[in-house]
Design a protein around this motif. Structure first.
Motif, PDB file in Angstrom:
ATOM      1  N   PHE A  62      -6.238  15.866  -7.313  1.00 49.18           N
ATOM      2  CA  PHE A  62      -7.104  15.856  -5.747  1.00 49.18           C
ATOM      3  C   PHE A  62      -7.291  14.523  -6.093  1.00 49.18           C
ATOM      4  CE2 PHE A  62     -11.297  16.586  -3.948  1.00 49.18           C
ATOM      5  CZ  PHE A  62     -10.407  16.477  -2.311  1.00 49.18           C
ATOM      6  N   ILE A  63      -8.036  14.430  -7.122  1.00 47.04           N
ATOM      7  CA  ILE A  63      -9.047  12.904  -7.144  1.00 47.04           C
ATOM      8  C   ILE A  63      -7.668  11.390  -6.785  1.00 47.04           C
ATOM      9  CG2 ILE A  63     -10.973  13.400  -7.796  1.00 47.04           C
ATOM     10  CD1 ILE A  63     -10.159  12.256 -10.525  1.00 47.04           C
ATOM     11  N   VAL A  64      -6.673  11.470  -7.462  1.00 43.59           N
ATOM     12  CA  VAL A  64      -5.468  10.356  -7.808  1.00 43.59           C
ATOM     13  C   VAL A  64      -5.345   9.888  -6.498  1.00 43.59           C
ATOM     14  CG1 VAL A  64      -3.205   9.692  -8.387  1.00 43.59           C
ATOM     15  CG2 VAL A  64      -5.294  10.753  -9.965  1.00 43.59           C
ATOM     16  N   LEU A  65      -5.125  11.570  -5.730  1.00 42.93           N
ATOM     17  CA  LEU A  65      -4.534  11.691  -3.920  1.00 42.93           C
ATOM     18  C   LEU A  65      -5.011  10.583  -3.564  1.00 42.93           C
ATOM     19  CD1 LEU A  65      -2.184  12.982  -2.819  1.00 42.93           C
ATOM     20  CD2 LEU A  65      -3.894  14.716  -1.742  1.00 42.93           C
ATOM     21  N   PHE A  66      -6.653  10.243  -3.353  1.00 38.56           N
ATOM     22  CA  PHE A  66      -6.999   9.067  -2.598  1.00 38.56           C
ATOM     23  C   PHE A  66      -6.646   7.831  -2.474  1.00 38.56           C
ATOM     24  CE2 PHE A  66      -9.869  12.523  -2.651  1.00 38.56           C
ATOM     25  CZ  PHE A  66     -10.483  12.800  -1.552  1.00 38.56           C
ATOM     26  N   GLY A  67      -6.320   7.910  -4.023  1.00 40.95           N
ATOM     27  CA  GLY A  67      -5.008   5.825  -4.261  1.00 40.95           C
ATOM     28  C   GLY A  67      -3.927   6.223  -3.244  1.00 40.95           C
ATOM     29  N   ASN A  68      -2.882   7.575  -3.283  1.00 41.06           N
ATOM     30  CA  ASN A  68      -1.323   7.274  -2.701  1.00 41.06           C
ATOM     31  C   ASN A  68      -2.173   7.490  -1.589  1.00 41.06           C
ATOM     32  OD1 ASN A  68      -1.920   9.229  -4.872  1.00 41.06           O
ATOM     33  ND2 ASN A  68       0.510   8.507  -4.872  1.00 41.06           N
ATOM     34  N   VAL A  69      -3.416   7.976  -0.710  1.00 41.63           N
ATOM     35  CA  VAL A  69      -3.370   8.039   0.467  1.00 41.63           C
ATOM     36  C   VAL A  69      -3.868   6.814   1.252  1.00 41.63           C
ATOM     37  CG1 VAL A  69      -4.800   8.651   2.591  1.00 41.63           C
ATOM     38  CG2 VAL A  69      -3.805  10.561   0.563  1.00 41.63           C
ATOM     39  N   ALA A  70      -4.915   5.798   0.234  1.00 43.07           N
ATOM     40  CA  ALA A  70      -4.927   4.667   0.519  1.00 43.07           C
ATOM     41  C   ALA A  70      -4.095   3.615   0.635  1.00 43.07           C
ATOM     42  CB  ALA A  70      -6.018   3.871  -0.443  1.00 43.07           C
ATOM     43  N   LEU A  71      -2.921   3.516  -0.663  1.00 39.84           N
ATOM     44  CA  LEU A  71      -2.049   2.556  -0.677  1.00 39.84           C
ATOM     45  C   LEU A  71      -1.445   3.288   0.562  1.00 39.84           C
ATOM     46  CD1 LEU A  71      -0.806   0.275  -1.737  1.00 39.84           C
ATOM     47  CD2 LEU A  71       0.365   2.478  -3.171  1.00 39.84           C
ATOM     48  N   TYR A  72      -1.357   3.845   1.348  1.00 39.97           N
ATOM     49  CA  TYR A  72       0.228   4.962   2.465  1.00 39.97           C
ATOM     50  C   TYR A  72      -0.474   4.134   3.648  1.00 39.97           C
ATOM     51  CZ  TYR A  72       1.518   7.307   6.276  1.00 39.97           C
ATOM     52  OH  TYR A  72       2.512   8.188   7.372  1.00 39.97           O
ATOM     53  N   ARG A  73      -1.984   4.498   3.998  1.00 36.64           N
ATOM     54  CA  ARG A  73      -2.968   3.572   5.051  1.00 36.64           C
ATOM     55  C   ARG A  73      -2.328   1.991   5.406  1.00 36.64           C
ATOM     56  NH1 ARG A  73      -8.354   6.974   6.379  1.00 36.64           N
ATOM     57  NH2 ARG A  73      -8.076   5.744   8.054  1.00 36.64           N
ATOM     58  N   VAL A  74      -2.702   1.346   4.535  1.00 33.61           N
ATOM     59  CA  VAL A  74      -2.474   0.059   4.271  1.00 33.61           C
ATOM     60  C   VAL A  74      -0.625  -0.042   4.675  1.00 33.61           C
ATOM     61  CG1 VAL A  74      -2.296  -2.168   3.331  1.00 33.61           C
ATOM     62  CG2 VAL A  74      -4.293  -0.486   2.638  1.00 33.61           C
ATOM     63  N   PHE A  75       0.115   0.326   4.099  1.00 34.49           N
ATOM     64  CA  PHE A  75       1.605  -0.306   4.703  1.00 34.49           C
ATOM     65  C   PHE A  75       1.611   0.524   5.800  1.00 34.49           C
ATOM     66  CE2 PHE A  75       2.840  -0.736  -0.090  1.00 34.49           C
ATOM     67  CZ  PHE A  75       3.092  -1.274   0.269  1.00 34.49           C
ATOM     68  N   ALA A  76       1.217   1.557   6.189  1.00 37.48           N
ATOM     69  CA  ALA A  76       1.357   2.126   7.409  1.00 37.48           C
ATOM     70  C   ALA A  76       1.190   1.301   8.813  1.00 37.48           C
ATOM     71  CB  ALA A  76       0.985   3.782   7.984  1.00 37.48           C
ATOM     72  N   ALA A  77      -0.233   0.789   8.487  1.00 39.12           N
ATOM     73  CA  ALA A  77      -0.446  -0.496   9.223  1.00 39.12           C
ATOM     74  C   ALA A  77       0.212  -1.102   9.803  1.00 39.12           C
ATOM     75  CB  ALA A  77      -2.278  -0.660   9.325  1.00 39.12           C
ATOM     76  N   ILE A  78       0.527  -1.272   8.556  1.00 39.77           N
ATOM     77  CA  ILE A  78       1.350  -2.947   8.645  1.00 39.77           C
ATOM     78  C   ILE A  78       2.891  -2.509   9.652  1.00 39.77           C
ATOM     79  CG2 ILE A  78       2.897  -4.762   7.473  1.00 39.77           C
ATOM     80  CD1 ILE A  78       0.797  -4.782   5.577  1.00 39.77           C
ATOM     81  N   TYR A  79       4.038  -1.136   8.925  1.00 40.12           N
ATOM     82  CA  TYR A  79       5.207  -0.492   9.037  1.00 40.12           C
ATOM     83  C   TYR A  79       4.822  -0.292   9.693  1.00 40.12           C
ATOM     84  CZ  TYR A  79       7.290  -3.867   5.320  1.00 40.12           C
ATOM     85  OH  TYR A  79       7.008  -4.974   4.756  1.00 40.12           O
ATOM     86  N   LYS A  80       4.713   0.033  11.486  1.00 36.81           N
ATOM     87  CA  LYS A  80       4.533   1.236  12.160  1.00 36.81           C
ATOM     88  C   LYS A  80       5.304   1.345  12.924  1.00 36.81           C
ATOM     89  CE  LYS A  80      -0.270  -1.233  14.363  1.00 36.81           C
ATOM     90  NZ  LYS A  80      -0.196  -2.513  13.310  1.00 36.81           N
ATOM     91  N   GLY A  81       5.017   3.106  12.360  1.00 34.88           N
ATOM     92  CA  GLY A  81       6.821   3.626  13.321  1.00 34.88           C
ATOM     93  C   GLY A  81       7.427   3.825  11.893  1.00 34.88           C
ATOM     94  N   LYS A  82       7.365   3.285  10.680  1.00 37.51           N
ATOM     95  CA  LYS A  82       8.070   4.084   9.587  1.00 37.51           C
ATOM     96  C   LYS A  82       6.746   4.943   8.768  1.00 37.51           C
ATOM     97  CE  LYS A  82      11.183   0.657  11.031  1.00 37.51           C
ATOM     98  NZ  LYS A  82      12.175   0.414  10.721  1.00 37.51           N
ATOM     99  N   GLU A  83       6.201   6.242   9.688  1.00 44.25           N
ATOM    100  CA  GLU A  83       5.543   7.193   8.486  1.00 44.25           C
ATOM    101  C   GLU A  83       6.455   7.497   7.428  1.00 44.25           C
ATOM    102  OE1 GLU A  83       5.161   5.963  11.607  1.00 44.25           O
ATOM    103  OE2 GLU A  83       2.908   5.592  12.003  1.00 44.25           O
ATOM    104  N   ASN A  84       6.918   7.996   8.059  1.00 45.47           N
ATOM    105  CA  ASN A  84       8.337   8.754   7.064  1.00 45.47           C
ATOM    106  C   ASN A  84       8.980   8.219   5.768  1.00 45.47           C
ATOM    107  OD1 ASN A  84       8.111  11.114   8.929  1.00 45.47           O
ATOM    108  ND2 ASN A  84       9.722  10.610   9.952  1.00 45.47           N
ATOM    109  N   ILE A  85       9.456   6.855   5.856  1.00 42.99           N
ATOM    110  CA  ILE A  85       9.485   6.143   4.682  1.00 42.99           C
ATOM    111  C   ILE A  85       8.866   5.955   4.047  1.00 42.99           C
ATOM    112  CG2 ILE A  85      10.707   4.222   4.545  1.00 42.99           C
ATOM    113  CD1 ILE A  85      12.575   3.662   6.924  1.00 42.99           C
ATOM    114  N   LEU A  86       7.739   5.967   4.936  1.00 44.83           N
ATOM    115  CA  LEU A  86       6.606   5.653   4.425  1.00 44.83           C
ATOM    116  C   LEU A  86       5.677   6.468   2.953  1.00 44.83           C
ATOM    117  CD1 LEU A  86       4.881   3.041   6.124  1.00 44.83           C
ATOM    118  CD2 LEU A  86       5.570   2.256   3.419  1.00 44.83           C
ATOM    119  N   LEU A  87       6.104   8.247   3.149  1.00 41.76           N
ATOM    120  CA  LEU A  87       5.670   9.414   3.032  1.00 41.76           C
ATOM    121  C   LEU A  87       6.278   8.938   1.690  1.00 41.76           C
ATOM    122  CD1 LEU A  87       4.688  11.483   6.076  1.00 41.76           C
ATOM    123  CD2 LEU A  87       3.406  11.001   4.173  1.00 41.76           C
TER     124      LEU A  87
END
Length: 377
Positions: A93-118
């Motif tokens: 649960f706590i480690v997941l915050f690290g994944n989410v934080a990293l995902y949100r940065v990449f999602a802000a850069i590569y808009k429309g690529k959310e499925n790939i970034l998952l």
């Protein structure tokens, strides 16, 4: 949960169950002697006291890496009643915050690529395996994710709060205490990112200059004081790994000496070990390596596809381009350090697992998949 079960039944528990066992001892100590529970993490049982900050053996600081995890698990035990699999849920649960934080940065850069970034930020096989079990990797990812998220947003907003500064400093301190060489690799990458974004410098030139200066400092710092002889500590870390017995996936390495010539001589081998192994053939001596060999081979294939079918996009803001370079330089420098110091493929796989998203996310998001499927170059 499945990963925790597999670790227990097929590796006899490994480090993660040792952490659990020690955590239970600390949990019981809390009720027997609360004062000792609160203070024992600050005690050094060595005659050398608190020296040996970068030592790999017989050092308070080396023991602290495990003690921090043990103390965290003892806190989990208060709520789980000492049940290991419940602790695994808390940990994830706590480690997941690290994944989410990293995902949100990449999602802000590569808009429309959310499925790939998952896939690249959550589901890469070795990344998922070692961040979902109770190991240092998950907690380092958490600290890295928070740091990167806060720096990225602060650069975009051109301001940072006191809370943000304190959070970043705390995360950097935690990374240093868990794996000091990760912070050593992180600092030049962060500095180059900050300079390029805040001063609007050319990102690639900035990274090349900062890393060139960092390499000089790395080899020259020992001239100021023997305690700052960083090449010596890297060479000692390799010796500490070489001293480990009964490693099923040990590979021959050239002995590393704390000199520039030795580091240059070992550089190709370090890159090979840190970024390219295991080969499929390595599975012959240790069958558990086969899945990881297939994984790294697929990553190498993705890189080849990227070289021939990348979408060229120069429209990224400087902060976005700087972050992408940050991830590449940071990850590759860590893989080099891992290749220099670790002669055991199993350990190499675990240590480098959390850095793949920094390289694979830009690769996966930059491939022109339509053109690649049509085989048109």
């Amino acid at each position: 949960m499945a990963n925790a079960w597999l670790i227990f039944h097929y590796t006899h528990g490994g480090d993660t169950w040792e952490y659990h066992t020690e955590g239970l001892k600390e949990y019981h100590l809390l009720f027997i002697d609360p004062k000792e529970y609160l203070l024992n993490i600050f005690h050094s049982g060595y005659q050398t006291g608190y020296s040996g900050l970068f030592s790999s053996v017989n050092s308070y600081w080396n023991d602290l890496k495990e003690n921090l995890i043990v103390k965290l698990l003892s806190i989990f035990d208060i709520f789980s009643g000492g049940y290991y699999y419940t602790n695994v849920i808390f940990f994830n649960f706590i480690v997941l915050f690290g994944n989410v934080a990293l995902y949100r940065v990449f999602a802000a850069i590569y808009k429309g690529k959310e499925n790939i970034l998952l896939i690249s930020c959550f589901l890469l096989p070795s990344f998922l395996l070692f961040t979902s079990s109770i190991h240092k990797e998950g907690l380092i990812l958490l600290a890295l994710g928070i740091t990167i998220y806060m720096v990225y947003n602060s650069l975009n907003k051109k301001r940072i709060s006191i809370t943000g500064i304190i959070s970043i400093l705390f995360c950097l301190l935690y990374i240093f205490l868990q794996r000091n060489f990760v912070l050593i690799a992180l600092l030049p990458a962060l500095l180059a990112w900050l300079l390029a974004s805040s001063k609007q410098y050319h990102p690639l030139k900035t990274f090349v200059i900062v890393y060139s200066i960092s390499v000089i400092i790395f080899f020259a710092a020992g001239m100021i004081s023997p305690k700052l002889n960083l090449p010596y500590y890297v060479a000692q870390k390799q010796l500490a790994f070489l001293a480990l017995k009964n490693a099923h996936s040990a590979i021959p390495v050239d002995t590393l000496h704390p000199t520039l010539i030795s580091f240059v001589h070992n550089s190709l081998q370090a890159f090979n070990h840190g970024a390219m192994r295991p080969y499929i053939a390595d599975g012959g001596a240790a069958p558990f390596l086969y899945p990881f060999a297939i994984e790294i081979t697929l990553y190498q294939l993705l890189f080849v596809i990227f070289v021939f079918y990348q979408k060229r996009n120069n429209a990224f803001p400087i902060n976005d381009r700087s972050f992408i370079l940050f991830g590449v330089f940071f990850s590759l420098s860590l893989m080099m350090i891992i290749g220099y110091t670790i002669p055991i493929i199993g350990a190499i796989i675990r240590y480098r697992s959390i850095y793949f998203p920094f390289i694979l996310s830009p690769i996966l998001c930059s491939i022109n998949w339509k053109r690649a499927k049509s085989y048109k170059y």
